[in-house]
Design a protein around this motif. Structure first.
Motif, PDB file in Angstrom:
ATOM      1  N   GLN A  55       0.826  -1.207   0.000  1.00  0.00           N
ATOM      2  CA  GLN A  55       0.000   0.000   0.000  1.00  0.00           C
ATOM      3  C   GLN A  55       0.864   1.262   0.000  1.00  0.00           C
ATOM      4  O   GLN A  55       0.385   2.327  -0.345  1.00  0.00           O
ATOM      5  CB  GLN A  55      -0.908  -0.002   1.245  1.00  0.00           C
ATOM      6  N   GLY A  56       2.136   1.164   0.378  1.00  0.00           N
ATOM      7  CA  GLY A  56       3.017   2.332   0.437  1.00  0.00           C
ATOM      8  C   GLY A  56       3.864   2.445  -0.811  1.00  0.00           C
ATOM      9  O   GLY A  56       5.085   2.293  -0.767  1.00  0.00           O
ATOM     10  N   CYS A  57       3.247   2.716  -1.976  1.00  0.00           N
ATOM     11  CA  CYS A  57       3.960   2.731  -3.267  1.00  0.00           C
ATOM     12  C   CYS A  57       4.389   4.151  -3.623  1.00  0.00           C
ATOM     13  O   CYS A  57       3.895   5.136  -3.074  1.00  0.00           O
ATOM     14  CB  CYS A  57       3.067   2.175  -4.361  1.00  0.00           C
ATOM     15  N   GLN A  58       5.276   4.245  -4.579  1.00  0.00           N
ATOM     16  CA  GLN A  58       5.773   5.522  -5.081  1.00  0.00           C
ATOM     17  C   GLN A  58       5.258   5.745  -6.506  1.00  0.00           C
ATOM     18  O   GLN A  58       4.776   4.837  -7.169  1.00  0.00           O
ATOM     19  CB  GLN A  58       7.307   5.541  -5.075  1.00  0.00           C
ATOM     20  N   GLY A  59       5.391   6.990  -6.985  1.00  0.00           N
ATOM     21  CA  GLY A  59       5.100   7.299  -8.390  1.00  0.00           C
ATOM     22  C   GLY A  59       3.629   7.291  -8.734  1.00  0.00           C
ATOM     23  O   GLY A  59       3.255   6.980  -9.862  1.00  0.00           O
ATOM     24  N   GLY A  60       2.740   7.599  -7.812  1.00  0.00           N
ATOM     25  CA  GLY A  60       1.321   7.700  -8.126  1.00  0.00           C
ATOM     26  C   GLY A  60       0.558   6.404  -7.991  1.00  0.00           C
ATOM     27  O   GLY A  60      -0.657   6.379  -8.251  1.00  0.00           O
ATOM     28  N   CYS A  61       1.221   5.309  -7.622  1.00  0.00           N
ATOM     29  CA  CYS A  61       0.537   4.024  -7.484  1.00  0.00           C
ATOM     30  C   CYS A  61      -0.253   4.000  -6.176  1.00  0.00           C
ATOM     31  O   CYS A  61       0.233   4.436  -5.127  1.00  0.00           O
ATOM     32  CB  CYS A  61       1.539   2.871  -7.479  1.00  0.00           C
ATOM     33  N   ALA A  62      -1.470   3.455  -6.257  1.00  0.00           N
ATOM     34  CA  ALA A  62      -2.243   3.211  -5.039  1.00  0.00           C
ATOM     35  C   ALA A  62      -1.844   1.886  -4.424  1.00  0.00           C
ATOM     36  O   ALA A  62      -1.659   1.765  -3.219  1.00  0.00           O
ATOM     37  CB  ALA A  62      -3.738   3.241  -5.342  1.00  0.00           C
ATOM     38  N   THR A  63      -1.698   0.850  -5.256  1.00  0.00           N
ATOM     39  CA  THR A  63      -1.164  -0.456  -4.849  1.00  0.00           C
ATOM     40  C   THR A  63      -0.140  -0.874  -5.883  1.00  0.00           C
ATOM     41  O   THR A  63      -0.224  -0.498  -7.055  1.00  0.00           O
ATOM     42  CB  THR A  63      -2.274  -1.510  -4.753  1.00  0.00           C
ATOM     43  N   CYS A  64       0.843  -1.665  -5.448  1.00  0.00           N
ATOM     44  CA  CYS A  64       1.919  -2.018  -6.365  1.00  0.00           C
ATOM     45  C   CYS A  64       2.494  -3.371  -5.992  1.00  0.00           C
ATOM     46  O   CYS A  64       2.202  -3.937  -4.942  1.00  0.00           O
ATOM     47  CB  CYS A  64       3.003  -0.949  -6.357  1.00  0.00           C
ATOM     48  N   SER A  65       3.338  -3.865  -6.885  1.00  0.00           N
ATOM     49  CA  SER A  65       4.027  -5.141  -6.702  1.00  0.00           C
ATOM     50  C   SER A  65       5.477  -4.970  -7.141  1.00  0.00           C
ATOM     51  O   SER A  65       5.758  -4.229  -8.092  1.00  0.00           O
ATOM     52  CB  SER A  65       3.345  -6.235  -7.524  1.00  0.00           C
ATOM     53  N   ASP A  66       6.380  -5.670  -6.443  1.00  0.00           N
ATOM     54  CA  ASP A  66       7.794  -5.602  -6.826  1.00  0.00           C
ATOM     55  C   ASP A  66       8.018  -6.137  -8.233  1.00  0.00           C
ATOM     56  O   ASP A  66       8.924  -5.683  -8.942  1.00  0.00           O
ATOM     57  CB  ASP A  66       8.651  -6.385  -5.822  1.00  0.00           C
ATOM     58  N   TYR A  67       7.188  -7.070  -8.649  1.00  0.00           N
ATOM     59  CA  TYR A  67       7.382  -7.708  -9.952  1.00  0.00           C
ATOM     60  C   TYR A  67       6.590  -6.995 -11.046  1.00  0.00           C
ATOM     61  O   TYR A  67       7.077  -6.799 -12.150  1.00  0.00           O
ATOM     62  CB  TYR A  67       6.965  -9.169  -9.889  1.00  0.00           C
ATOM     63  N   ASN A  68       5.353  -6.594 -10.751  1.00  0.00           N
ATOM     64  CA  ASN A  68       4.474  -6.032 -11.774  1.00  0.00           C
ATOM     65  C   ASN A  68       4.354  -4.518 -11.719  1.00  0.00           C
ATOM     66  O   ASN A  68       3.656  -3.931 -12.537  1.00  0.00           O
ATOM     67  CB  ASN A  68       3.065  -6.619 -11.639  1.00  0.00           C
ATOM     68  N   GLY A  69       5.012  -3.843 -10.797  1.00  0.00           N
ATOM     69  CA  GLY A  69       4.904  -2.396 -10.707  1.00  0.00           C
ATOM     70  C   GLY A  69       3.561  -1.982 -10.127  1.00  0.00           C
ATOM     71  O   GLY A  69       3.049  -2.605  -9.199  1.00  0.00           O
ATOM     72  N   CYS A  70       2.972  -0.916 -10.699  1.00  0.00           N
ATOM     73  CA  CYS A  70       1.690  -0.424 -10.200  1.00  0.00           C
ATOM     74  C   CYS A  70       0.576  -1.411 -10.527  1.00  0.00           C
ATOM     75  O   CYS A  70       0.506  -1.942 -11.638  1.00  0.00           O
ATOM     76  CB  CYS A  70       1.367   0.933 -10.811  1.00  0.00           C
ATOM     77  N   LEU A  71      -0.298  -1.643  -9.556  1.00  0.00           N
ATOM     78  CA  LEU A  71      -1.488  -2.476  -9.766  1.00  0.00           C
ATOM     79  C   LEU A  71      -2.743  -1.619  -9.836  1.00  0.00           C
ATOM     80  O   LEU A  71      -3.709  -1.991 -10.496  1.00  0.00           O
ATOM     81  CB  LEU A  71      -1.616  -3.497  -8.636  1.00  0.00           C
ATOM     82  N   SER A  72      -2.728  -0.472  -9.194  1.00  0.00           N
ATOM     83  CA  SER A  72      -3.813   0.502  -9.262  1.00  0.00           C
ATOM     84  C   SER A  72      -3.227   1.875  -9.011  1.00  0.00           C
ATOM     85  O   SER A  72      -2.120   2.002  -8.475  1.00  0.00           O
ATOM     86  CB  SER A  72      -4.907   0.175  -8.235  1.00  0.00           C
ATOM     87  N   CYS A  73      -3.979   2.896  -9.435  1.00  0.00           N
ATOM     88  CA  CYS A  73      -3.457   4.264  -9.394  1.00  0.00           C
ATOM     89  C   CYS A  73      -4.263   5.127  -8.437  1.00  0.00           C
ATOM     90  O   CYS A  73      -5.418   4.829  -8.105  1.00  0.00           O
ATOM     91  CB  CYS A  73      -3.510   4.894 -10.784  1.00  0.00           C
ATOM     92  N   LYS A  74      -3.647   6.216  -8.043  1.00  0.00           N
ATOM     93  CA  LYS A  74      -4.328   7.209  -7.237  1.00  0.00           C
ATOM     94  C   LYS A  74      -5.372   7.935  -8.089  1.00  0.00           C
ATOM     95  O   LYS A  74      -5.323   7.872  -9.325  1.00  0.00           O
ATOM     96  CB  LYS A  74      -3.315   8.203  -6.676  1.00  0.00           C
ATOM     97  N   PRO A  75      -6.317   8.626  -7.485  1.00  0.00           N
ATOM     98  CA  PRO A  75      -7.376   9.299  -8.248  1.00  0.00           C
ATOM     99  C   PRO A  75      -6.811  10.248  -9.312  1.00  0.00           C
ATOM    100  O   PRO A  75      -5.787  10.890  -9.121  1.00  0.00           O
ATOM    101  CB  PRO A  75      -8.155  10.063  -7.177  1.00  0.00           C
ATOM    102  N   ARG A  76      -7.529  10.283 -10.470  1.00  0.00           N
ATOM    103  CA  ARG A  76      -7.251  11.152 -11.629  1.00  0.00           C
ATOM    104  C   ARG A  76      -6.011  10.736 -12.419  1.00  0.00           C
ATOM    105  O   ARG A  76      -5.682  11.370 -13.418  1.00  0.00           O
ATOM    106  CB  ARG A  76      -7.126  12.625 -11.211  1.00  0.00           C
ATOM    107  N   LEU A  77      -5.277   9.707 -12.002  1.00  0.00           N
ATOM    108  CA  LEU A  77      -4.129   9.222 -12.764  1.00  0.00           C
ATOM    109  C   LEU A  77      -4.555   8.064 -13.655  1.00  0.00           C
ATOM    110  O   LEU A  77      -5.520   7.359 -13.373  1.00  0.00           O
ATOM    111  CB  LEU A  77      -3.008   8.787 -11.829  1.00  0.00           C
ATOM    112  N   PHE A  78      -3.802   7.873 -14.762  1.00  0.00           N
ATOM    113  CA  PHE A  78      -4.114   6.837 -15.745  1.00  0.00           C
ATOM    114  C   PHE A  78      -3.157   5.665 -15.579  1.00  0.00           C
ATOM    115  O   PHE A  78      -1.938   5.854 -15.450  1.00  0.00           O
ATOM    116  CB  PHE A  78      -4.008   7.391 -17.168  1.00  0.00           C
ATOM    117  N   PHE A  79      -3.709   4.472 -15.622  1.00  0.00           N
ATOM    118  CA  PHE A  79      -2.918   3.246 -15.538  1.00  0.00           C
ATOM    119  C   PHE A  79      -2.565   2.778 -16.943  1.00  0.00           C
ATOM    120  O   PHE A  79      -3.421   2.680 -17.811  1.00  0.00           O
ATOM    121  CB  PHE A  79      -3.721   2.157 -14.813  1.00  0.00           C
TER     122      PHE A  79
END
Length: 274
Positions: A39-63
């Motif tokens: 849950q503590g991701c960087q770069g605008g990610c809401a949730t992330c994975s070490d392998y897959n990067g961002c899994l979901s984004c913060k509001p108004r950002l595009f995945f």
């Protein structure tokens, strides 16, 4: 009545246990798919994975999925990159890739810029333009064909012959026009911008100020002849003066010779007396 309530109670209890087991199963699946979800991701990610990067984004950002070698990772951006268009959904905003012949697009059915070799027309990328249009290699679009446009003819010029307006009966007169719009590659070519025709006038004599080319040539020849005469006369005067100086020099030499002879004679006569 009590038996019916008890049966409904057990039915509801079994249903709640079933829902709980389904949620537990879904959680186990998610943990198996993304063991490093954070849950503590960087770069605008809401949730992330070490392998897959961002899994979901913060509001108004595009995945969007970016390819790195053989691997794809998710990133969250404020706007979609070139070649993608953004779509907003209630749960996620996604970047979707444009069509293969489209460089930038508004949505999957409307292109705003085409890739090399294609021409844009009404949101579509075409390898050749429809009839009535032509391809612009500058804008890479299908544009309307532009035909040449010329202004109206000017008035006819005065009737002239060899640069003068008198001393003749048949001459020529000319009129001109300007090009207002040059044609495009497939447009109609421009017409001639000048036109000449034969004209007939009543013959009249030229005054001194209207001698034309021939009169000017005669005057020039006359002036040249006068200049030649002046130069020849000055040359003859120079020759005469040179002749006079040479004659004067010869007479002086003769006088000197005579004086020398007279002195010699006097000397001889004085010697004979002694």
């Amino acid at each position: 009545m009590h038996l019916r309530l008890i049966s409904w109670f057990f039915i509801i209890l079994n249903f709640m246990e079933y829902i709980g087991s389904q949620n537990a199963t879904r959680g186990r699946r998610q943990r198996r798919m993304h063991p490093n979800v954070s849950q503590g991701c960087q770069g605008g990610c809401a949730t992330c994975s070490d392998y897959n990067g961002c899994l979901s984004c913060k509001p108004r950002l595009f995945f969007v999925l970016e390819r790195i070698g053989m691997k794809q990772i998710g990133v969250c951006l404020s706007s979609c990159p070139s070649g993608y268009y953004g779509t907003r959904y209630p749960d996620i905003n996604k970047c979707t890739k444009c069509k293969a012949d489209c460089d930038t697009c508004f949505n999957k059915n409307f292109c705003t810029k085409c890739k090399s070799g294609f021409y844009l027309h009404l949101g579509k990328c075409l390898d050749s333009c429809p009839e009535g249009l032509e391809a612009s290699n500058h804008t890479m679009e299908c544009v309307s064909i532009v035909h040449c446009e010329a202004s109206d003819w000017s008035s006819w010029s005065p009737c002239m012959k060899k640069g003068k307006t008198c001393g003749f009966k048949r001459g020529t007169e000319t009129r001109v026009r300007d090009i207002l719009q040059h044609p495009s590659a497939k447009g109609n070519l421009c017409p001639p911008t000048s036109e000449t025709r034969t004209c007939i006038v009543q013959r009249k004599k030229c005054s001194k100020g209207e001698r034309g080319k021939k009169g000017r040539e005669r005057k020039r020849k006359k002036l040249n002849k006068e200049d030649k005469k002046e130069t020849s006369s000055s040359d003859s005067k120079g020759l005469e003066s040179s002749r006079e100086t040479s004659e004067q020099h010869e007479s002086k030499e003769r006088q000197q010779q005579q004086k020398r002879r007279a002195r010699e004679k006097q000397q001889k006569s004085s010697v004979d007396l002694f």
